[in-house]
Write a protein that holds these residues in place. Structure first.
Motif, PDB file in Angstrom:
ATOM      1  N   GLY A 136      47.643  32.000  50.617  1.00 40.62           N
ATOM      2  CA  GLY A 136      47.181  31.640  51.946  1.00 40.62           C
ATOM      3  C   GLY A 136      48.266  31.096  52.852  1.00 40.62           C
TER       4      GLY A 136
ATOM      5  N   TYR B  26      42.338  37.837  44.072  1.00 37.25           N
ATOM      6  CA  TYR B  26      42.386  37.225  45.402  1.00 37.25           C
ATOM      7  C   TYR B  26      43.673  36.403  45.560  1.00 37.25           C
ATOM      8  N   ASP B  27      43.883  35.431  44.681  1.00 39.51           N
ATOM      9  CA  ASP B  27      45.126  34.672  44.664  1.00 39.51           C
ATOM     10  C   ASP B  27      45.277  34.028  43.293  1.00 39.51           C
TER      11      ASP B  27
ATOM     12  N   HIS C 248      44.367  31.348  42.295  1.00 41.49           N
ATOM     13  CA  HIS C 248      43.203  30.535  41.946  1.00 41.49           C
ATOM     14  C   HIS C 248      41.972  31.367  41.584  1.00 41.49           C
ATOM     15  N   SER C 249      42.006  32.661  41.809  1.00 38.38           N
ATOM     16  CA  SER C 249      40.781  33.450  41.617  1.00 38.38           C
ATOM     17  C   SER C 249      41.124  34.922  41.372  1.00 38.38           C
TER      18      SER C 249
ATOM     19  N   TYR D  53      33.993  34.455  43.707  1.00 37.60           N
ATOM     20  CA  TYR D  53      35.291  33.806  43.770  1.00 37.60           C
ATOM     21  C   TYR D  53      36.384  34.747  44.280  1.00 37.60           C
TER      22      TYR D  53
ATOM     23  N   SER E 151      36.995  34.807  50.447  1.00 37.38           N
ATOM     24  CA  SER E 151      37.470  33.584  51.088  1.00 37.38           C
ATOM     25  C   SER E 151      36.408  32.501  51.081  1.00 37.38           C
TER      26      SER E 151
ATOM     27  N   LYS F 201      44.138  27.394  50.689  1.00 37.56           N
ATOM     28  CA  LYS F 201      43.891  28.069  51.970  1.00 37.56           C
ATOM     29  C   LYS F 201      43.479  29.517  51.684  1.00 37.56           C
ATOM     30  N   ARG F 202      42.272  29.881  52.102  1.00 37.95           N
ATOM     31  CA  ARG F 202      41.715  31.181  51.736  1.00 37.95           C
ATOM     32  C   ARG F 202      41.487  31.987  53.016  1.00 37.95           C
TER      33      ARG F 202
ATOM     34  N   THR G  61      42.828  35.384  53.176  1.00 33.53           N
ATOM     35  CA  THR G  61      43.267  36.752  52.903  1.00 33.53           C
ATOM     36  C   THR G  61      42.054  37.624  52.540  1.00 33.53           C
TER      37      THR G  61
END
Length: 593
Positions: free
Chosen positions: A164, A478-479, A481-482, A550, A553, A560-561, A563
């Motif tokens: 993010g 996603y990133d 974190h997920s 998850y 966003s 920070k989500r 994307t």
């Protein structure tokens, strides 16, 4: 009987009585986002369709939550008479309609320019690499990535960026004096960085690049853009309302302090400013209201570049005011005049599911623009985003080859942060990817290649050799974190879900008998994800899980989500893994005709 049942099942007289004698909200939608006109089309009754469009003014181009309009339904169901009526009513050619978003998947914060009869667009890339994709089109609809603003990992500064962070809200511009193209963007650092926000500028002799080493302008704010004025001066705009600073002739430094030039129309979270000169006025566009449901585009103008700026009396010039509409959170736009003199606006949007999530993140749509008699630009058709519009150009569009960190199977492959080029090779139609022993939750992880998820429903497949250690295979990401991993290793098959800061689910299955290669498939459909392995010519589904919130966003509060969801290949371990094949098929419901 609900109004939807009446439009679908009842006769014309009953529908007329419901409309004219019962107190109903005729803008109401059902759970799938359908309007009464969708239901009337499904009934096959031209009389009911005509009644709702002629006397209730329901829009033939109002999409449901799958992006399907009443006109689309009529075309899909072969209802030629109804389709012809609706197309005529909407003023579109059913053989030439296009659907927003035009840049599908995680392509937020668009900015564009025209170069002759070609069009170039840039979008935010955040912590993904290469940084800031540059796309090209001949028709404003079909876009292909042809370059990046930053391709040198030593210049990118994203090696330690949290998801993010990285490059936000780029702008592309052209200076006729130096004959150079400029791309600027906010570099958003981590919270513990000494400078969490500054502005980046690169330049090139061609719009697709290659671009030179970045300059760093140490001014706080986000969403920069550059105006190259007719007198040879250059200005950078950024947020905290709208502030502006004059730049040096090479646009690599500020000549003086930034100062406020416009407080906005809504005066709430005014950002994403764009300034252009037209017919003696400086026209200023800005996004307002935040990136949520209140997002919009407002306009102002002045005879002097420093203002004061007069608010447009038609503000917002584009906003989604229908909470059930297909395209949501619409804002952050830039005007463009086509080679034949028409005007269009690019803007970001979301395609939101009924559960409130938007898996593809923020995407790019376009709107036709009209100029009012008193000289203001507004989005056509009521200043609302439209899911469907006429194809802007009719000529045959040449096929372009996408550009990415590596080209393989026709995809634009990117990675989170910067992938060491020594960690992958493409040879004889196969890709070899090497990890560094770290998992996808580690920001220093290598061994990850991704493509943007373009539709809710899709099928992705890969064929690979069974790695010597740990696992490799498909990831939905996603990133850090997920994500989920569907992989295979020497111990067997694995489905692992990671959300927040921990593994939330892990399932395993034995290895296929006597094989060194496997083909894996993930399918997203009807609110489920299915994970299958091929045995000979047959596919065997090993696991099915609900659509992972998850991977959106909105579905996880962690970092920070900003994307969107990705799909791709991963290697967890230090093995070099050979992937022999890849395919991704995106199911676009509104174009199934």
């Amino acid at each position: 009987m609900t109004p939807f049942d009446t439009a679908l099942k009842a006769d014309l007289q009953t529908l007329q009585h419901t409309v004219e004698y019962e107190g109903q909200n005729f803008r109401e939608r059902d759970a799938d986002g359908n309007t009464l006109l969708h239901c009337a089309v499904r009934s096959g009754s031209l009389a009911k369709v005509a009644y709702l469009t002629d006397f209730l003014a329901l829009d033939p181009l109002e999409a449901n939550l799958s992006g399907i309009t009443p006109l689309d339904l009529a075309l899909q169901d072969g209802l030629d008479e109804i389709a012809a009526y609706l197309a005529n009513k909407a003023g579109v050619d059913p053989t030439r309609i296009i659907h927003n978003p035009v840049r599908r998947g995680f392509y937020p914060d668009p900015s564009w320019i025209r170069v002759g009869e070609d069009y170039y667009m840039v979008n935010s890339s955040f912590s993904f690499f290469p940084c800031i994709p540059i796309s090209k089109s001949r028709d404003l609809v079909h876009w292909t990535t042809v370059g990046y603003a930053i391709t040198n990992p030593d210049w990118a500064r994203v090696a330690r960026s949290e998801g993010g962070r990285g490059y936000w809200a780029p702008d592309i511009s052209y200076d006729a004096v130096s004959k150079h193209y400029f791309i600027t963007a906010t570099y958003r650092g981590n919270e513990d960085d000494a400078e969490p926000r500054c502005q980046m500028v690169v330049s090139a002799e061609r719009p697709e690049g290659p671009y030179g080493e970045p300059a760093w302008i140490h001014e706080d704010g986000i969403d920069p853009s550059i105006l190259h004025d007719e007198d040879g001066r250059h200005y950078m705009l950024f947020n905290r309302s709208v502030r502006m600073a004059e730049l040096t002739p090479d646009c690599r430094a500020m000549r003086g302090p930034a100062r406020l030039i416009w407080g906005g129309d809504l005066k709430r979270k005014t950002e994403g400013p764009q300034l252009m000169k037209h017919d003696g006025y400086y026209y200023l566009l800005a996004a307002e209201g935040g990136t949520g449901a209140g997002h919009r585009i407002s306009a102002a103008r002045s005879k002097n570049v420093w203002g004061p700026y007069e608010n447009c009396p038609y503000n917002p010039i584009l906003r989604q005011d229908d909470e059930g509409g297909y395209l949501q959170n619409c804002g952050h736009g830039k005007l463009l005049q086509t080679a034949d003199g028409r005007w269009f606006l690019c803007f970001l949007c979301l395609r939101r599911d009924p559960d409130g999530t938007a898996p593809m993140g923020r995407e790019t749509s376009i709107a036709e623009v009209t100029w009012t008699p008193d000289g203001w630009p507004v989005a056509a058709y009521g200043r609302r985003p439209r899911a469907v519009l006429n194809m802007p150009f009719s000529e045959e569009i040449p096929t372009l080859t996408p550009v990415g960190i590596t080209r393989w199977k026709g995809e634009e492959w990117i990675t989170q942060r910067a992938l060491d080029t020594a960690n992958f090779t493409v040879e004889k139609d196969a890709l070899t990817l090497c990890g560094n022993g770290l998992d996808l939750c580690d920001r220093k992880m290598q061994g990850l290649l991704l493509v943007r998820q373009q539709e809710r429903a899709f099928t992705a497949e890969t064929a690979l050799e069974i790695p010597a250690a740990d696992t490799a295979g498909l990831t939905c990401y996603y990133d850090e974190h997920s994500y989920l991993k569907f992989g295979i290793g020497p111990e067997g098959l694995l489905l692992e879900e990671y959300a927040g800061y921990e593994v939330v689910s892990m399932q395993t299955a034995p290895l296929p008998a006597s094989t060194s290669h496997v083909r894996l498939r993930v399918t997203a459909t009807d609110g489920q994800r299915h994970f299958a392995i091929q045995d000979g010519t047959d596919w065997h589904t090993l696991w099915s899980i609900p659509e992972p919130r998850y991977l959106t966003s909105e579905g996880l509060q962690c970092g920070k989500r900003f994307t969107g969801a990705m799909v791709g290949l991963y290697v967890h371990g230090a093995s070099a893994v050979r992937f022999a094949d890849w395919s991704a098929v995106w199911s676009c419901p509104e174009e199934k005709r």
